[in-house]
Design a protein around this motif. Structure first.
Motif, PDB file in Angstrom:
ATOM      1  N   LEU A 194       0.806  -1.221  -0.142  1.00  0.00           N
ATOM      2  CA  LEU A 194       0.168  -0.002   0.138  1.00  0.00           C
ATOM      3  C   LEU A 194       0.709   1.363   0.062  1.00  0.00           C
ATOM      4  CD1 LEU A 194      -2.806  -1.162   2.506  1.00  0.00           C
ATOM      5  CD2 LEU A 194      -2.770  -1.330  -0.077  1.00  0.00           C
ATOM      6  N   TRP A 195       0.526   1.965  -0.966  1.00  0.00           N
ATOM      7  CA  TRP A 195       1.531   3.261  -1.152  1.00  0.00           C
ATOM      8  C   TRP A 195       1.570   4.248   0.442  1.00  0.00           C
ATOM      9  CZ3 TRP A 195      -0.345   7.945  -4.942  1.00  0.00           C
ATOM     10  CH2 TRP A 195       0.810   8.751  -5.054  1.00  0.00           C
TER      11      TRP A 195
ATOM     12  N   ASN B 113       5.384  10.369   3.609  1.00  0.00           N
ATOM     13  CA  ASN B 113       5.576  11.552   3.371  1.00  0.00           C
ATOM     14  C   ASN B 113       6.334  11.459   2.089  1.00  0.00           C
ATOM     15  OD1 ASN B 113       7.994  13.739   3.492  1.00  0.00           O
ATOM     16  ND2 ASN B 113       6.343  14.504   4.949  1.00  0.00           N
ATOM     17  N   ARG B 114       6.240  12.533   1.453  1.00  0.00           N
ATOM     18  CA  ARG B 114       6.603  12.793   0.147  1.00  0.00           C
ATOM     19  C   ARG B 114       8.276  12.406  -0.149  1.00  0.00           C
ATOM     20  NH1 ARG B 114       8.998  16.687  -2.970  1.00  0.00           N
ATOM     21  NH2 ARG B 114       8.347  18.504  -1.429  1.00  0.00           N
ATOM     22  N   THR B 115       8.971  12.388   1.075  1.00  0.00           N
ATOM     23  CA  THR B 115      10.517  12.471   1.034  1.00  0.00           C
ATOM     24  C   THR B 115      10.766  11.331   1.986  1.00  0.00           C
ATOM     25  OG1 THR B 115      10.702  14.164   2.417  1.00  0.00           O
ATOM     26  CG2 THR B 115      10.980  14.654   0.235  1.00  0.00           C
ATOM     27  N   LEU B 116       9.974  10.518   2.228  1.00  0.00           N
ATOM     28  CA  LEU B 116      10.250   9.411   3.288  1.00  0.00           C
ATOM     29  C   LEU B 116       9.536   8.093   2.753  1.00  0.00           C
ATOM     30  CD1 LEU B 116      11.146   8.179   5.993  1.00  0.00           C
ATOM     31  CD2 LEU B 116       8.635   8.560   6.845  1.00  0.00           C
ATOM     32  N   ILE B 117      10.593   6.987   2.464  1.00  0.00           N
ATOM     33  CA  ILE B 117      10.098   5.762   2.037  1.00  0.00           C
ATOM     34  C   ILE B 117      10.441   4.907   3.296  1.00  0.00           C
ATOM     35  CG2 ILE B 117      10.563   4.007   0.383  1.00  0.00           C
ATOM     36  CD1 ILE B 117      11.172   5.971  -1.704  1.00  0.00           C
ATOM     37  N   ARG B 118       9.478   4.224   3.775  1.00  0.00           N
ATOM     38  CA  ARG B 118       9.880   3.449   4.981  1.00  0.00           C
ATOM     39  C   ARG B 118      10.791   2.140   4.674  1.00  0.00           C
ATOM     40  NH1 ARG B 118       5.601   1.221   6.961  1.00  0.00           N
ATOM     41  NH2 ARG B 118       6.310   0.781   8.866  1.00  0.00           N
ATOM     42  N   GLY B 119      11.882   2.136   5.279  1.00  0.00           N
ATOM     43  CA  GLY B 119      12.713   0.927   5.057  1.00  0.00           C
ATOM     44  C   GLY B 119      11.858  -0.412   5.581  1.00  0.00           C
TER      45      GLY B 119
ATOM     46  N   GLU C 251      -1.299  10.873   2.749  1.00  0.00           N
ATOM     47  CA  GLU C 251      -1.818  12.085   3.151  1.00  0.00           C
ATOM     48  C   GLU C 251      -1.159  13.423   2.436  1.00  0.00           C
ATOM     49  OE1 GLU C 251      -4.704  12.709   4.857  1.00  0.00           O
ATOM     50  OE2 GLU C 251      -4.744  10.600   4.627  1.00  0.00           O
ATOM     51  N   TRP C 252      -0.064  13.215   2.167  1.00  0.00           N
ATOM     52  CA  TRP C 252       0.794  14.327   1.151  1.00  0.00           C
ATOM     53  C   TRP C 252       0.072  14.538   0.151  1.00  0.00           C
ATOM     54  CZ3 TRP C 252       3.307  13.046  -3.000  1.00  0.00           C
ATOM     55  CH2 TRP C 252       3.630  11.536  -3.242  1.00  0.00           C
ATOM     56  N   THR C 253      -0.895  13.948  -0.594  1.00  0.00           N
ATOM     57  CA  THR C 253      -1.176  14.201  -1.911  1.00  0.00           C
ATOM     58  C   THR C 253      -2.843  14.616  -1.567  1.00  0.00           C
ATOM     59  OG1 THR C 253      -2.455  11.841  -1.954  1.00  0.00           O
ATOM     60  CG2 THR C 253      -0.133  12.160  -2.861  1.00  0.00           C
ATOM     61  N   ARG C 254      -3.246  14.547  -0.235  1.00  0.00           N
ATOM     62  CA  ARG C 254      -4.818  14.917  -0.210  1.00  0.00           C
ATOM     63  C   ARG C 254      -4.958  16.098   0.710  1.00  0.00           C
ATOM     64  NH1 ARG C 254      -7.378   9.169   1.567  1.00  0.00           N
ATOM     65  NH2 ARG C 254      -9.001  10.629   2.245  1.00  0.00           N
TER      66      ARG C 254
ATOM     67  N   VAL D 179      -1.807  13.647  -8.645  1.00  0.00           N
ATOM     68  CA  VAL D 179      -0.780  12.291  -8.644  1.00  0.00           C
ATOM     69  C   VAL D 179      -0.099  12.238 -10.106  1.00  0.00           C
ATOM     70  CG1 VAL D 179      -1.486  11.443  -6.654  1.00  0.00           C
ATOM     71  CG2 VAL D 179      -2.285  10.404  -9.069  1.00  0.00           C
ATOM     72  N   PHE D 180      -0.617  12.673 -11.110  1.00  0.00           N
ATOM     73  CA  PHE D 180      -0.524  12.611 -12.546  1.00  0.00           C
ATOM     74  C   PHE D 180       0.424  13.585 -12.926  1.00  0.00           C
ATOM     75  CE2 PHE D 180      -4.291   9.788 -12.658  1.00  0.00           C
ATOM     76  CZ  PHE D 180      -3.980   8.559 -12.389  1.00  0.00           C
ATOM     77  N   THR D 181       0.051  14.840 -12.481  1.00  0.00           N
ATOM     78  CA  THR D 181       0.701  16.192 -13.325  1.00  0.00           C
ATOM     79  C   THR D 181       1.480  16.916 -12.402  1.00  0.00           C
ATOM     80  OG1 THR D 181      -1.124  17.420 -12.539  1.00  0.00           O
ATOM     81  CG2 THR D 181      -1.339  16.267 -14.586  1.00  0.00           C
ATOM     82  N   ASP D 182       1.454  16.900 -11.021  1.00  0.00           N
ATOM     83  CA  ASP D 182       2.211  17.541 -10.063  1.00  0.00           C
ATOM     84  C   ASP D 182       3.986  17.165 -10.073  1.00  0.00           C
ATOM     85  OD1 ASP D 182       2.337  19.485  -7.467  1.00  0.00           O
ATOM     86  OD2 ASP D 182       3.748  17.740  -7.143  1.00  0.00           O
ATOM     87  N   PRO D 183       4.684  17.824 -10.493  1.00  0.00           N
ATOM     88  CA  PRO D 183       6.258  17.381 -10.785  1.00  0.00           C
ATOM     89  C   PRO D 183       6.601  16.895  -9.527  1.00  0.00           C
ATOM     90  CG  PRO D 183       5.806  19.515 -11.768  1.00  0.00           C
ATOM     91  CD  PRO D 183       4.635  19.518 -10.853  1.00  0.00           C
ATOM     92  N   GLU D 184       6.442  17.295  -8.313  1.00  0.00           N
ATOM     93  CA  GLU D 184       7.210  16.797  -7.149  1.00  0.00           C
ATOM     94  C   GLU D 184       6.383  15.283  -6.838  1.00  0.00           C
ATOM     95  OE1 GLU D 184       8.937  20.510  -4.886  1.00  0.00           O
ATOM     96  OE2 GLU D 184       6.622  19.928  -4.332  1.00  0.00           O
ATOM     97  N   ALA D 185       4.924  15.351  -7.233  1.00  0.00           N
ATOM     98  CA  ALA D 185       4.404  14.010  -6.832  1.00  0.00           C
ATOM     99  C   ALA D 185       4.882  12.962  -7.892  1.00  0.00           C
ATOM    100  CB  ALA D 185       2.657  14.358  -6.816  1.00  0.00           C
ATOM    101  N   ILE D 186       5.080  13.105  -8.860  1.00  0.00           N
ATOM    102  CA  ILE D 186       5.563  12.372  -9.908  1.00  0.00           C
ATOM    103  C   ILE D 186       6.975  11.921  -9.442  1.00  0.00           C
ATOM    104  CG2 ILE D 186       6.136  12.022 -12.440  1.00  0.00           C
ATOM    105  CD1 ILE D 186       4.156  14.015 -13.063  1.00  0.00           C
TER     106      ILE D 186
END
Length: 401
Positions: free
Chosen positions: A41-42, A48-54, A91-94, A101-108
């Motif tokens: 699950l995403w 967080n946009r800059t946190l990927i949980r190990g 939550e950082w997309t909402r 999620v398709f067009t925002d450069p930072e989200a992509i």
């Protein structure tokens, strides 16, 4: 098999239990199946946009390893995204932080980085089939308006990131994407047949009998239903530029009440046998392994009964039928000769619904098939291209009356 955990559905990622997963995977392997498709699950992977949980990535790697113990290869879907009528957004997309999620450069870029991280973590796993961008990402267009050009940029960016993540993997690992049937049948849908058939290493199709109300329109054991996966494969070939490009029937299943339980074994057998007659078929992946437990609320009714195993882990009659059919195909592969007769598809992006259930083209193709003809599909734009027709083995063209 598309793997749906028996206990807790995909919410089981919140408290992943290897013993439970091992039990589920043993049941799948016990049917003689050889691969699974898995979904994290995403929001849990990237809260967080800059946190990927190990820890979440490690769970996914552990599941792939457990599948290897069971003798199963694995395709990993990266961005979920959409699953069984629920959408999972970090939550950082909402809300106050809404991003398209398709067009925002930072989200992509965030999604691209997630795919790179997953690819690097999985690259050395010998049973890894590859990495898919996510499950039916085009379901998210409802809340993320996007144009065709923007979809193309999004897919190209994420496919490149997935390839980067798998750059150290052994040769042959796939990078793919998937879309639900609106990409093929939906007039002016921004995810196009061309994108499905030309981007990524192969084409995936999800021929569902509820699309266009197919099963209710024609009947659960009608030719239109029993040949739907076969048709989806042949339709996908028509849009490909590479005539040798494989097609993967990646989701098909027997949802009640569209396919009554009593008809499900026959439906499963016919679907697999008919699809196996398609040249260039990469494989068939059934949806899904286990029923959704009815203690979980608010799913559409059909989602509760799609499994080959019920929510207690008992195999249903459809499980035995599918296992027997797989064994039959392996023991005596069905001939997958090129189809020399093609029905010409002449449509625009605004009229592609003619090729979906209820459409004039769909019904003409199915009428030919019911008469014992094995037609393929060719686009009108290719009918004067002798080299193209020859490469596909097409010698006769039929125009839809």
């Amino acid at each position: 098999m598309n793997y749906t955990p028996r206990r807790g559905w995909f919410h089981s990622w919140h408290d992943f239990d290897p013993a439970h997963a091992r039990e589920d995977l043993a049941q799948i392997a016990g049917l003689g199946l050889d691969h699974i498709r898995v979904f994290h699950l995403w929001p849990l992977l990237q809260p967080n946009r800059t946190l990927i949980r190990g820890a979440a990535v490690d769970q996914l790697v552990q599941l792939v390893d457990l599948a290897a113990e069971a003798g199963l290869d694995v395709l990993v879907d990266g961005v979920q995204g959409h699953l069984s009528s629920f959408d999972f957004y970090p939550e950082w997309t909402r809300s106050w932080h809404h991003r398209n999620v398709f067009t925002d450069p930072e989200a992509i870029e965030a999604q691209a980085e997630l795919l790179r991280v997953l690819g690097r973590a999985l690259a050395d796993r010998p049973n890894l089939i590859g990495l898919q961008l996510g499950n039916e990402l085009n379901n998210l267009v409802e809340h993320n308006p996007v144009t065709v050009a923007e979809v193309d940029h999004y897919l190209d960016t994420l496919l490149a990131a997935a390839r980067d993540g798998l750059s150290t993997a052994p040769p042959g690992r796939l990078v793919t994407h998937s879309a639900y049937d609106a990409a093929w049948y939906g007039d002016d849908h921004p995810f196009t047949p061309e994108a499905s058939a030309r981007k990524g290493d192969l084409t995936t199709v999800h021929p569902w009998v509820f699309s266009g109300d197919c099963a209710r329109r024609y009947g659960p054991l009608s030719p239109q239903v029993l040949h739907l996966a076969e048709y989806g494969v042949e339709l996908a070939k028509a849009y490909a530029e590479d005539v040798t490009r494989p097609v993967w029937a990646q989701e098909t299943g027997a949802p009640e009440p569209h396919i009554p339980a009593a008809d499900a074994p026959e439906f499963a057998r016919a679907t697999v046998l008919n699809a196996s007659e398609c040249a260039g078929l990469w494989g068939v992946t059934w949806w899904c392994s286990h029923d959704v437990d009815r203690s979980l609320a608010d799913y559409p009714e059909l989602e509760y009964t799609l499994g080959l195993f019920d929510s207690s882990g008992r195999p249903k009659p459809i499980a035995a039928a599918l296992a027997d059919t797989v064994a039959e195909v392996r023991a005596k592969p069905r001939p997958a000769q090129p189809r020399d007769l093609a029905l010409v598809l002449d449509c625009t992006p605004a009229t592609r619904s003619v090729s979906g259930p209820g459409g004039a083209y769909f019904e003409a193709w199915m009428w030919l098939r019911s008469q014992g003809v094995r037609p393929t599909v060719v686009l009108a734009s290719h009918t004067d291209d002798a080299d193209y027709l020859s490469a596909r083995g097409i010698t006769d063209l039929v125009r839809n009356p």
